[in-house]
Design a protein around this motif. Structure first.
Motif, PDB file in Angstrom:
ATOM      1  N   THR A 153       0.820  -1.205   0.000  1.00  0.00           N
ATOM      2  CA  THR A 153       0.000   0.000   0.000  1.00  0.00           C
ATOM      3  C   THR A 153       0.853   1.254   0.000  1.00  0.00           C
ATOM      4  OG1 THR A 153      -1.964   1.004   1.022  1.00  0.00           O
ATOM      5  CG2 THR A 153      -0.219   0.268   2.525  1.00  0.00           C
ATOM      6  N   HIS A 154       0.217   2.399  -0.176  1.00  0.00           N
ATOM      7  CA  HIS A 154       0.872   3.703  -0.187  1.00  0.00           C
ATOM      8  C   HIS A 154       0.436   4.502   1.034  1.00  0.00           C
ATOM      9  CE1 HIS A 154       1.377   3.702  -4.888  1.00  0.00           C
ATOM     10  NE2 HIS A 154       2.100   2.780  -4.284  1.00  0.00           N
ATOM     11  N   GLY A 155       1.390   5.222   1.624  1.00  0.00           N
ATOM     12  CA  GLY A 155       1.069   6.131   2.711  1.00  0.00           C
ATOM     13  C   GLY A 155       0.515   7.430   2.142  1.00  0.00           C
ATOM     14  N   ASP A 156       0.977   8.564   2.671  1.00  0.00           N
ATOM     15  CA  ASP A 156       0.444   9.849   2.223  1.00  0.00           C
ATOM     16  C   ASP A 156       1.161  10.324   0.954  1.00  0.00           C
ATOM     17  OD1 ASP A 156      -1.193  12.095   2.298  1.00  0.00           O
ATOM     18  OD2 ASP A 156       0.222  13.237   3.526  1.00  0.00           O
ATOM     19  N   VAL A 157       1.274   9.431  -0.014  1.00  0.00           N
ATOM     20  CA  VAL A 157       1.868   9.734  -1.319  1.00  0.00           C
ATOM     21  C   VAL A 157       1.111   8.931  -2.375  1.00  0.00           C
ATOM     22  CG1 VAL A 157       4.198  10.207  -0.435  1.00  0.00           C
ATOM     23  CG2 VAL A 157       3.575   7.871  -1.075  1.00  0.00           C
ATOM     24  N   TYR A 158       1.304   9.302  -3.637  1.00  0.00           N
ATOM     25  CA  TYR A 158       0.813   8.520  -4.768  1.00  0.00           C
ATOM     26  C   TYR A 158      -0.678   8.177  -4.623  1.00  0.00           C
ATOM     27  CZ  TYR A 158       5.921   8.042  -4.841  1.00  0.00           C
ATOM     28  OH  TYR A 158       7.264   8.291  -4.795  1.00  0.00           O
ATOM     29  N   TRP A 159      -1.022   6.887  -4.508  1.00  0.00           N
ATOM     30  CA  TRP A 159      -2.438   6.537  -4.378  1.00  0.00           C
ATOM     31  C   TRP A 159      -3.032   7.060  -3.077  1.00  0.00           C
ATOM     32  CZ3 TRP A 159      -5.759   5.658  -7.906  1.00  0.00           C
ATOM     33  CH2 TRP A 159      -5.361   5.106  -9.115  1.00  0.00           C
ATOM     34  N   GLY A 160      -2.214   7.173  -2.042  1.00  0.00           N
ATOM     35  CA  GLY A 160      -2.716   7.758  -0.796  1.00  0.00           C
ATOM     36  C   GLY A 160      -3.206   9.173  -1.006  1.00  0.00           C
ATOM     37  N   LYS A 161      -2.482   9.943  -1.806  1.00  0.00           N
ATOM     38  CA  LYS A 161      -2.902  11.308  -2.119  1.00  0.00           C
ATOM     39  C   LYS A 161      -4.211  11.321  -2.897  1.00  0.00           C
ATOM     40  CE  LYS A 161       0.416  14.282  -0.796  1.00  0.00           C
ATOM     41  NZ  LYS A 161       0.176  15.490   0.018  1.00  0.00           N
ATOM     42  N   LEU A 162      -4.317  10.408  -3.882  1.00  0.00           N
ATOM     43  CA  LEU A 162      -5.532  10.387  -4.695  1.00  0.00           C
ATOM     44  C   LEU A 162      -6.748   9.954  -3.879  1.00  0.00           C
ATOM     45  CD1 LEU A 162      -4.048   8.986  -8.018  1.00  0.00           C
ATOM     46  CD2 LEU A 162      -5.078  11.244  -7.682  1.00  0.00           C
ATOM     47  N   ILE A 163      -6.547   9.031  -2.932  1.00  0.00           N
ATOM     48  CA  ILE A 163      -7.650   8.651  -2.030  1.00  0.00           C
ATOM     49  C   ILE A 163      -8.127   9.876  -1.266  1.00  0.00           C
ATOM     50  CG2 ILE A 163      -8.243   7.309   0.039  1.00  0.00           C
ATOM     51  CD1 ILE A 163      -8.036   5.586  -2.467  1.00  0.00           C
ATOM     52  N   SER A 164      -7.180  10.641  -0.736  1.00  0.00           N
ATOM     53  CA  SER A 164      -7.534  11.849   0.021  1.00  0.00           C
ATOM     54  C   SER A 164      -8.208  12.879  -0.865  1.00  0.00           C
ATOM     55  CB  SER A 164      -6.276  12.444   0.665  1.00  0.00           C
ATOM     56  OG  SER A 164      -5.697  11.549   1.587  1.00  0.00           O
ATOM     57  N   GLU A 165      -7.686  13.064  -2.089  1.00  0.00           N
ATOM     58  CA  GLU A 165      -8.263  14.060  -2.996  1.00  0.00           C
ATOM     59  C   GLU A 165      -9.691  13.702  -3.403  1.00  0.00           C
ATOM     60  OE1 GLU A 165      -7.160  16.881  -3.730  1.00  0.00           O
ATOM     61  OE2 GLU A 165      -5.010  16.843  -3.337  1.00  0.00           O
ATOM     62  N   ALA A 166     -10.006  12.402  -3.388  1.00  0.00           N
ATOM     63  CA  ALA A 166     -11.362  11.962  -3.729  1.00  0.00           C
ATOM     64  C   ALA A 166     -12.284  11.983  -2.518  1.00  0.00           C
ATOM     65  CB  ALA A 166     -11.328  10.563  -4.333  1.00  0.00           C
ATOM     66  N   GLY A 167     -11.770  12.386  -1.366  1.00  0.00           N
ATOM     67  CA  GLY A 167     -12.619  12.535  -0.183  1.00  0.00           C
ATOM     68  C   GLY A 167     -12.572  11.393   0.797  1.00  0.00           C
ATOM     69  N   GLY A 168     -11.603  10.487   0.665  1.00  0.00           N
ATOM     70  CA  GLY A 168     -11.498   9.361   1.582  1.00  0.00           C
ATOM     71  C   GLY A 168     -10.390   9.556   2.615  1.00  0.00           C
ATOM     72  N   ILE A 169     -10.419   8.723   3.645  1.00  0.00           N
ATOM     73  CA  ILE A 169      -9.346   8.670   4.638  1.00  0.00           C
ATOM     74  C   ILE A 169      -8.457   7.493   4.265  1.00  0.00           C
ATOM     75  CG2 ILE A 169      -8.765   8.326   7.072  1.00  0.00           C
ATOM     76  CD1 ILE A 169     -11.574   9.451   7.737  1.00  0.00           C
ATOM     77  N   ASN A 170      -7.222   7.777   3.886  1.00  0.00           N
ATOM     78  CA  ASN A 170      -6.313   6.724   3.437  1.00  0.00           C
ATOM     79  C   ASN A 170      -5.727   5.979   4.634  1.00  0.00           C
ATOM     80  OD1 ASN A 170      -4.611   5.202   1.643  1.00  0.00           O
ATOM     81  ND2 ASN A 170      -2.912   6.517   2.304  1.00  0.00           N
ATOM     82  N   LEU A 171      -6.121   4.724   4.817  1.00  0.00           N
ATOM     83  CA  LEU A 171      -5.642   3.939   5.960  1.00  0.00           C
ATOM     84  C   LEU A 171      -4.148   3.646   5.868  1.00  0.00           C
ATOM     85  CD1 LEU A 171      -8.624   1.447   6.372  1.00  0.00           C
ATOM     86  CD2 LEU A 171      -8.009   3.340   7.892  1.00  0.00           C
ATOM     87  N   GLY A 172      -3.611   3.608   4.666  1.00  0.00           N
ATOM     88  CA  GLY A 172      -2.194   3.354   4.509  1.00  0.00           C
ATOM     89  C   GLY A 172      -1.322   4.398   5.184  1.00  0.00           C
ATOM     90  N   SER A 173      -1.836   5.616   5.325  1.00  0.00           N
ATOM     91  CA  SER A 173      -1.062   6.679   5.957  1.00  0.00           C
ATOM     92  C   SER A 173      -0.739   6.372   7.408  1.00  0.00           C
ATOM     93  CB  SER A 173      -1.825   8.011   5.858  1.00  0.00           C
ATOM     94  OG  SER A 173      -2.016   8.376   4.504  1.00  0.00           O
TER      95      SER A 173
END
Length: 376
Positions: A218-238
């Motif tokens: 998984t990705h933390g607060d980068v790459y897919w983690g950023k896109l999850i956040s930008e789409a309005g989700g809480i990225n658990l990988g972070s």
């Protein structure tokens, strides 16, 4: 409000933009001032996924200026590369695959031998450039280098990257058409989901690449983690990985109880890969079968999102692509279906391909899908 203002910024930019008047001085995404003396005709590309940005700009042939590059696409998504190769065979054969290191390592002698008049780098590899003093070396040779970004701040910098490349390559009209569309859609999504409770999301990046039994990268607060956040989700990988990326056990995923589970996939050329084969030339049935098989891995019946039938797949290469708008649309719709009933990510994807690229009309493309309901 920030994104609505962002939309207005690009609309205002589009009203006055015209053909590039060379020489031109631009500010790249690393904040560097770079002079471009004439329209570039021979470019070196450090990250092959920037082919997607070039496709939005040099629509008649996105490879025509590329003399050397790191053809990541051929290795991470052979079916998409085959489409580009068959559509533009002469320029595809001409471009030398230098297989640069993923962190920006480059053979400067080979690059210079290609006689480039422009080199394009991603901002994320700036350290490698500085460590090897490459920027000064290219400057001494009279070769301008611009730095772009579609990965570190994806929704902020992907449209800025397209605009910058449009200016540098004398493709401002084409850039403006895409960035206007991008900004409008992004603003609509943000307005629709503003204030809504955010779902917890786990993204399994490159799902199935290491085989059917592996989970979960998984990705933390980068790459897919950023896109999850930008789409309005809480990225658990972070919170589940200490660095930028890392592996997480299925037990940790079960304990985190994600509301939505996202698998990113691509037809990787690596042996044993069972990743969902998203991309250009993809087939929905094959994608669905791969997603279903991955859902049935041991322990997945205990994951909240799997039980709730909230599992989605998306094209992995979008995390580093100027076409990442589709990823944001698909994810936002998955997170907030009641708020975004009128949003149709696939229709917008087909609009992008048909109106903003020179790819063959009607080419099959599958960039995302809802996984079938698992039956364990």
């Amino acid at each position: 409000m920030r994104l609505l203002a962002f939309a207005g910024l690009f609309a205002g930019f589009g009203a006055t933009a015209g053909a590039t008047d060379y020489p031109v001085t631009v500010t790249d995404l690393a904040g560097r001032s770079v002079e471009i003396k004439a329209e570039p005709q021979r470019i070196v590309v450090q990250d092959g996924r920037d082919l997607f940005a070039l496709t939005l700009l040099d629509r008649e042939d996105p490879l025509k200026r590329v003399v050397a590059w790191n053809n990541i696409v051929s290795r991470s998504d052979p079916q998409t590369w085959n489409l580009f190769k068959s559509t533009w065979p002469e320029s595809a054969a001409k471009a030398l695959d230098m297989k640069f290191g993923d962190e920006g390592q480059i053979n400067i002698e080979q690059a210079v031998a290609a006689k480039p008049d422009l080199i394009i780098y991603q901002v994320r590899v700036r350290k490698a450039l500085d460590d090897a003093d490459l920027l000064k070396r290219f400057d001494s040779l009279g070769v301008p280098v611009i730095m772009i970004d579609t990965e570190m701040e994806p929704t902020v910098n992907a449209p800025k990257t397209v605009s910058l490349l449009g200016k540098v390559l004398n493709r401002e009209k084409e850039a403006r058409e895409y960035t206007d569309f991008y900004a409008t859609r992004l603003a609509e999504i943000r307005k629709a989901i503003e204030g809504a409770p955010k779902p917890k999301v786990f993204v399994e990046a490159k799902a199935g690449q290491k085989g059917a039994d592996f989970c979960c990268f998984t990705h933390g607060d980068v790459y897919w983690g950023k896109l999850i956040s930008e789409a309005g989700g809480i990225n658990l990988g972070s919170s589940l990985v200490k660095g930028r990326t890392g592996d997480v056990t299925i037990e940790s995923v079960i304990s985190a109880a994600p509301d939505v589970y996202v698998m990113t996939g691509s037809p990787f050329s690596s042996d044993g890969s069972v990743s969902p084969p998203f991309g250009f030339g993809a087939h929905k049935q094959k994608v669905s079968a791969a997603l279903g098989a991955l859902e049935r891995r041991k322990g997945f019946d205990l994951v909240k999102a799997v039980r709730d039938h909230k599992v989605y797949g998306v094209y992995h290469q979008l995390y580093a692509s100027a076409m990442n708008l589709y990823a944001v649309e698909l994810l936002a719709k998955a997170f907030y279906p009641d708020h975004l009933k009128g949003l149709d990510p696939d229709a917008d994807l087909h609009k992008i391909v048909a109106e903003f690229t020179g790819l063959p009309k009607g080419v099959p493309v599958v960039f995302g899908a809802k996984a079938p309901e698992a039956s364990n």
